[in-house]
Write an enzyme that holds these catalytic residues in place. Sequence first.
Site, PDB file in Angstrom:
ATOM      1  NE  ARG A 144     -43.051 -43.664  82.371  1.00 23.19           N
ATOM      2  CZ  ARG A 144     -42.370 -42.644  82.840  1.00 23.19           C
ATOM      3  NH1 ARG A 144     -41.160 -42.404  82.399  1.00 23.19           N
ATOM      4  NH2 ARG A 144     -42.881 -41.868  83.752  1.00 23.19           N
TER       5      ARG A 144
ATOM      6  CE  LYS B 244     -42.707 -44.892  86.580  1.00 25.74           C
ATOM      7  NZ  LYS B 244     -43.179 -44.307  87.847  1.00 25.74           N
TER       8      LYS B 244
ATOM      9  CG  ASP C  67     -39.804 -42.298  75.100  1.00 22.58           C
ATOM     10  OD1 ASP C  67     -40.539 -42.542  76.076  1.00 22.58           O
ATOM     11  OD2 ASP C  67     -38.815 -41.546  75.164  1.00 22.58           O
TER      12      ASP C  67
ATOM     13  NE  ARG D 131     -44.487 -49.222  89.842  1.00 23.80           N
ATOM     14  CZ  ARG D 131     -45.210 -48.297  89.204  1.00 23.80           C
ATOM     15  NH1 ARG D 131     -45.186 -47.041  89.599  1.00 23.80           N
ATOM     16  NH2 ARG D 131     -45.939 -48.619  88.151  1.00 23.80           N
TER      17      ARG D 131
ATOM     18  CG  ASP E 147     -54.074 -43.643  85.928  1.00 23.22           C
ATOM     19  OD1 ASP E 147     -54.848 -42.691  86.120  1.00 23.22           O
ATOM     20  OD2 ASP E 147     -52.906 -43.497  85.542  1.00 23.22           O
TER      21      ASP E 147
END
Length: 490
Positions: free
Chosen positions: A89, A109, A121, A172, A260
């Site tokens: 996303r 994001k 989604d 971000r 991650d």
Amino acid sequence: MYGFDLKNSYTLLPDIFYTHIQPTPVSSPKIVVFNRPLSQALGLNTDELEGSIGAEIFSGNKPPEELKTIAQAYAGHQFGYFTILGDGRALLLGEQITPHGNRFDLQLKGSGPTPYSRGGDGRAALGPMLREYIISEAMFALGIPTTRSLAVVVTADPVFRETPLTGAILTRVAASHLRVGTFQFAAQKGDITALQALADYAISRHFPHIELSESDREHGIDTVNTQAYLMLLREVIQRQASLISKWQLVGFIHGVMNTDNMTISGETIDYGPCAFMDTYHPQTVFSSIDRQGRYAYGNQPTIGGWNLSRFAETLVPLLHSEQPIAIKMAQEELNKYTGLYHQHWLQGMRSKLGLFNQDPEDETMIKDLLHLMEDHQLDFTNTFIQLMNETCPDVDGFHDWRQRWQQRTQKQPQLKGEVLSLMKQSNPAVIPRNHQVEAALGSAVNQSDLAPLHALMEALATPYDHSSNKEPYTAPPPPSNVPYRTYCGT
Ligand code: AMP
Ligand code: MG
């Protein structure tokens, strides 16, 4: 235009590492919060971007370089289990070169689905994006390496979770989005050329003092500069040991230390279920999905080491052509992590207690303090503030401990004033306390009233300023029977 000076060095990597994809347009984007100081530091045209132009850009409706946005591929151990992931996303707008010549990823994001969305989604809700904005900026002000937040844009398109929620997109800003999981992605593909390209990229972006000789890249693994990749491993270990010690020293609980979510740059990333601890207890967990307490406060240093082992494994093919030798080299570096972490932590705790020099008894004294906090359910942040203010929690054993500590502070040449000033620099007066963060988010999301959020952020911007009265932000939460819970990826 608007001060953007975007580069796309990431797309010089082999194309397994990313996918070109456009953000999905949203309706009626509006800026909710905009980080003016950060915008200025990035060299952006702050006045213009704060308005409707910024809303179009930071919602993804009009990215500054439309054809160049990418989603990054990565993998990761989630709660110990290996999974192929990727930006599900998020989208990289590009790498902004600042007026000082530094390079920062600008990433949206919540910008819509990507090939890595795995059925999600691709969207984000306003509450969690504002939460990331508040806490990441609080971490920055605390002096802890972190990704930052430039803007939160709200959209007229609801996102559907258990109930429909207001949709939002966060911009971000990160030194890079290279993760341990990015290396795991390359390693599991078994593509040494791609792995080496990634390692070289990480070195040139974050550790340019490590020398990569040209011939290494031309002749492949038999002649690679194994020393460079060993140094890469060493640097990442050092940065993470330092980072995690800083988390421990302020009571920050990341909450989802999957591989991650561990950066190569040493920045804190992924403000999903994170929260700050009020009452000290090593087993504190806030995340609703962390049922085993894998990512509890007291486990963070160990998990850091576990994640670094996964990183080291990915580098094995680059360290030496003979695997047993490569593994031994990696292991020797990993063995240093615990000691490094411990040094940083002990040094940090000494500073919190106003200690300039070292005494062999310090660690015992510090651990005794932590045990007192645990036994008597004391507030982690405020216990240090009380020591600074020469008050003392009225609990069994604390007076004796305080006497010990006072005697210890007198075993150094520094005067009382110097001790106090070191303590002030090392102990925040304000942290983003959960009840305050929730109150600010509640007003912002349910009443569209941003005043409490701005007031909270103002207090969080100068955490080591002990001069002004920062009530109510310094108060622990009122007693409650319901434990505070946080949620991932919402
Ligand atoms: P996180 O727990 O935030 O580290 O997320 C793990 C993975 O899930 C990442 O690859 C995210 O991009 C992906 N993800 C989280 N939320 C969504 C969403 N709503 N739609 C698609 N992907 C998502
Ligand atoms: Mg993540």
